[in-house]
Design an enzyme around this catalytic site. Structure first.
Site, mmCIF file in Angstrom:
data_model
loop_
_atom_site.group_PDB
_atom_site.id
_atom_site.type_symbol
_atom_site.label_atom_id
_atom_site.label_comp_id
_atom_site.label_asym_id
_atom_site.label_seq_id
_atom_site.Cartn_x
_atom_site.Cartn_y
_atom_site.Cartn_z
ATOM 1 N N ARG A 235 0.841 -1.192 0.000
ATOM 2 C CA ARG A 235 0.000 0.000 0.000
ATOM 3 C C ARG A 235 0.872 1.236 0.000
ATOM 4 O O ARG A 235 1.958 1.235 0.602
ATOM 5 C CB ARG A 235 -0.857 0.073 1.278
ATOM 6 C CG ARG A 235 -2.156 -0.673 1.235
ATOM 7 C CD ARG A 235 -3.163 -0.028 0.270
ATOM 8 N NE ARG A 235 -4.390 -0.796 0.195
ATOM 9 C CZ ARG A 235 -4.607 -1.814 -0.637
ATOM 10 N NH1 ARG A 235 -3.679 -2.191 -1.482
ATOM 11 N NH2 ARG A 235 -5.779 -2.435 -0.661
ATOM 12 N N GLU A 264 -2.061 7.936 -4.225
ATOM 13 C CA GLU A 264 -2.420 7.495 -5.579
ATOM 14 C C GLU A 264 -3.909 7.729 -5.858
ATOM 15 O O GLU A 264 -4.697 7.722 -4.922
ATOM 16 C CB GLU A 264 -2.054 6.008 -5.760
ATOM 17 C CG GLU A 264 -2.879 5.067 -4.901
ATOM 18 C CD GLU A 264 -2.478 3.605 -5.066
ATOM 19 O OE1 GLU A 264 -1.312 3.262 -4.857
ATOM 20 O OE2 GLU A 264 -3.384 2.805 -5.374
ATOM 21 N N HIS A 282 -0.814 0.316 -9.719
ATOM 22 C CA HIS A 282 -1.590 -0.551 -8.807
ATOM 23 C C HIS A 282 -2.273 -1.688 -9.572
ATOM 24 O O HIS A 282 -3.506 -1.812 -9.556
ATOM 25 C CB HIS A 282 -2.614 0.280 -8.019
ATOM 26 C CG HIS A 282 -3.057 -0.386 -6.744
ATOM 27 N ND1 HIS A 282 -3.401 0.305 -5.612
ATOM 28 C CD2 HIS A 282 -3.221 -1.705 -6.428
ATOM 29 C CE1 HIS A 282 -3.765 -0.548 -4.661
ATOM 30 N NE2 HIS A 282 -3.657 -1.781 -5.136
HETATM 31 C C1 8YV Z 1 -7.261 -4.085 -5.571
HETATM 32 C C2 8YV Z 1 -5.421 -4.496 -3.861
HETATM 33 O O1 8YV Z 1 -7.479 -4.269 -6.915
HETATM 34 O O2 8YV Z 1 -6.614 -6.367 -3.088
HETATM 35 C C3 8YV Z 1 -5.990 -5.354 -2.789
HETATM 36 O O3 8YV Z 1 -5.803 -5.018 -1.608
HETATM 37 O O4 8YV Z 1 -4.589 -3.702 -3.602
HETATM 38 C C4 8YV Z 1 -5.901 -4.675 -5.257
HETATM 39 O O5 8YV Z 1 -5.906 -6.035 -5.556
HETATM 40 C C5 8YV Z 1 -7.365 -2.635 -5.278
HETATM 41 O O6 8YV Z 1 -7.134 -2.412 -3.926
HETATM 42 C C6 8YV Z 1 -8.750 -2.068 -5.639
HETATM 43 O O7 8YV Z 1 -9.674 -2.354 -4.656
#
Ligand code: 8YV
Length: 329
Positions: A235, A264, A282
């Site tokens: 993150r 972001e 991402h």
């Molecule tokens: C998501 C991610 O696509 O699953 C997660 O925590 O970071 C990604 O796979 C993104 O967070 C959108 O919700």
């Protein structure tokens, strides 16, 4: 029919599944501004989100809302204290994305170590005129030391792949993983400081929490080897991006791979001026099969949590199962 909001564009066939059970308000456009998101939740029983912030004010404005299903494993966009206070269930989509995300961690780590993006930009700019013994010298992965910070399901999937590269695996986590997992991964538990000092390639796979804010900042980067790489598939906010820019510029570390950023989809503009960093928007979980699995699992959670479908009342991935069956407050 109960009413739901799907806050983001997702696969149309998943919307069709949801329509079998619910009156669906589907946002097919841009990310909803906070006020519109809140307004469209006002009469909804459930919601499907993907990173949209949900806290006390949003919940208070949606008195019927009983479940918010996040299409992500990470749920730092949910204020879980507010969910618990309001007896609203949160759900997420773990496991189905482990392997795709681990693959992508390797892709970024390898691209950073072997300077793939940097050399490709150079080639595209028409600068390749001759072979040179010292062109884009990088660092090896084979036989090196992999440092994994965050040894959950994705961290373990990532570490499992290190065997084929004959890498030594060291890891740091809130708590040690079970001895049989350590044995299977041939992974040694070390302190964060030790890991940063010893690893040739550091990969971050930990959830974002207040305690994990700037887990990697200037002091941590200063511990790393000048030949080391840092990869963040976790993150934004876990790394102090401004400190990382400085470390990359001064060659305090060799290179970085980033799939997530502070603030972001905006990012620290200085990152764009540093050649030794690979930047992706991402997409670590973004394979066709995995994003479909995530969307369907998010739908399964919503359908079951609202008492519909074959798993009525038993959503597969409750984050706060203790609120199931409690009246909304
Ligand atoms: C998501 C991610 O696509 O699953 C997660 O925590 O970071 C990604 O796979 C993104 O967070 C959108 O919700």
């Amino acid at each position: 029919m109960q009413k739901i909001l799907v806050a983001r564009p997702i696969f149309p066939d998943v919307i069709e599944r949801l329509k079998q059970y619910f009156d669906v308000d589907w946002n097919q456009g841009d990310v909803l501004p906070a006020d519109e998101f809140t307004r469209r939740l006002a009469d909804r029983d459930g919601a499907l989100t993907a990173g949209d912030p949900v806290g006390a004010a949003v919940l208070a404005a949606a008195p019927r809302l009983r479940v918010v299903s996040n299409m992500a494993v990470g749920y730092n966009n949910f204020d879980m204290a507010a969910f618990n206070a309001a007896n609203v269930l949160g759900t997420n989509t773990p496991d189905v994305l482990n392997e795709s995300t681990a693959d992508f961690g390797w892709a970024l780590m390898m691209a950073a170590a072997r300077r793939i993006a940097e050399s490709e930009h150079w080639l595209r700019a028409g600068k390749w005129e001759k072979w040179a013994y010292d062109a884009f010298l990088g660092g090896d992965l084979y036989g090196s030391t992999l440092g994994v910070i965050g040894m959950g399901r994705i961290g373990q999937a990532l570490a499992r792949r290190a065997k084929g590269f004959n890498m030594q695996v060291i890891y740091h986590n809130r708590s040690r993983v079970a001895p049989e997992i350590e044995a299977e991964l041939n992974a040694e538990y070390v302190s964060k400081q030790d890991l940063l000092r010893r690893a040739d390639h550091v990969v971050l796979v930990l959830p974002y929490t207040q305690e994990n804010h700037h887990t990697i900042g200037a002091a941590e980067l200063a511990l790393m080897k000048p030949s080391a790489t840092l990869t963040n598939i976790a993150r934004g906010g876990i790394v102090d991006d401004a400190a990382l820019v400085e470390a990359l510029r001064s060659k305090q570390i060799a290179a970085a791979g980033l799939d997530v950023f502070e603030g972001e989809p905006k990012l620290n503009p200085d990152l764009l001026t540093v050649p030794n960093v690979v930047l992706t928007p991402h997409i670590a979980s973004a394979t066709e099969a995995t994003r479909r699995a995530m969307a369907n699992l998010a739908a399964d959670n919503l359908i079951a949590a609202l008492g519909e479908g074959p798993r009525a009342g038993r959503p597969p991935n409750p984050i706060n199962p203790e609120v199931i069956g409690r009246a909304r407050s």
